[in-house]
Write a protein that holds these residues in place. Structure first.
Motif, PDB file in Angstrom:
ATOM      1  N   SER A 127       1.037  -1.297  -0.163  1.00  0.00           N
ATOM      2  CA  SER A 127      -0.079   0.419  -0.103  1.00  0.00           C
ATOM      3  C   SER A 127       0.939   1.685   0.225  1.00  0.00           C
ATOM      4  N   GLU A 130      -0.354   4.517  -1.107  1.00  0.00           N
ATOM      5  CA  GLU A 130      -1.614   5.223  -1.406  1.00  0.00           C
ATOM      6  C   GLU A 130      -0.582   6.635  -0.313  1.00  0.00           C
ATOM      7  N   LYS A 139      -3.351   8.794  -4.526  1.00  0.00           N
ATOM      8  CA  LYS A 139      -2.521   7.658  -4.468  1.00  0.00           C
ATOM      9  C   LYS A 139      -0.887   8.815  -5.034  1.00  0.00           C
TER      10      LYS A 139
END
Length: 216
Positions: A127, A130, A139
């Motif tokens: 992740s 993000e 993002k």
């Protein structure tokens, strides 16, 4: 009329007191929020940088998108090598005799998974694209390129996000002041970023105070 006037004056006093309090307290609260959120964003940018440097060490260039970068971290391996000096005898056609030649031998000792080396048992790399605290799931913007520098072609990358995405809910005047910062003790400009598409650099644009808090 006197009572009404007194009530109005009290309301005005309370309002003025609140405005004065806000003018003093708002920047303090803004700084707390900024430091907390910037620290989280910078931790992600460091993960991106570490992953990109690993990607380049294996592939000779940087990843141009997060899909490729995450897949590499998830499945890629480092090659562990050992370098040792050696020598051998070779016939020299000029001198017509055997001469000793020095060489370097590189032995492959094994392989180590990239994700184990960089992230141990943590899967946060999945992740890392993000942006923390982003309101709409924004993002990081990631780009990679090859540039001409000092007569040779050098791979470069850049990952960034606008401060306004991270501080979306903060007062507009304080955000505008933040974007105008020019100081060695602040994150200058309108973005938080690491790397560069114009220079051969993997540095971030944050001040050392964010590094002293401990790399992640």
């Amino acid at each position: 009329m006197k009572t009404i006037l007194q009530i109005v004056l009290w309301v005005v006093c309370i309002l003025l007191g609140y405005l004065i309090y806000q003018s003093v307290n708002a920047p303090i609260e803004f700084n707390k929020v900024r430091k907390e959120r910037f620290s989280a964003v910078i931790a992600k940018l460091k993960d991106i940088r570490d992953s990109q440097e690993a990607y380049k060490s294996v592939n000779g260039k940087y990843a141009g998108n997060f899909n490729s970068l995450v897949k590499f971290v998830d499945t890629g391996n480092y090659t562990i090598t050992q370098q040792r000096d050696s020598s051998f005898m070779k016939f020299d056609k000029v001198y017509q005799i055997e001469l000793q030649k020095d060489t370097v031998i590189i032995d492959t000792l094994g392989f180590v998974k990239v994700k184990d080396s960089l992230f141990k048992n943590d899967d946060r790399y999945k992740s890392m694209m993000e942006v923390p605290y982003a309101q709409n799931g924004e993002k990081f913007e990631l780009k990679a390129d090859i540039i001409e520098k000092s007569g040779y072609r050098a791979p470069v990358f850049e990952a960034k996000v606008k401060k306004s995405v991270v501080l979306y809910d903060q007062p507009g005047d304080l955000l505008a002041r933040e974007n105008a910062h020019v100081s060695v003790e602040e994150v200058n400009g309108t973005e938080l970023k690491v790397g560069s598409l114009t220079d051969v650099s993997t540095n971030g644009n944050w001040p050392p105070i964010y590094d002293r808090k401990g790399d992640q």
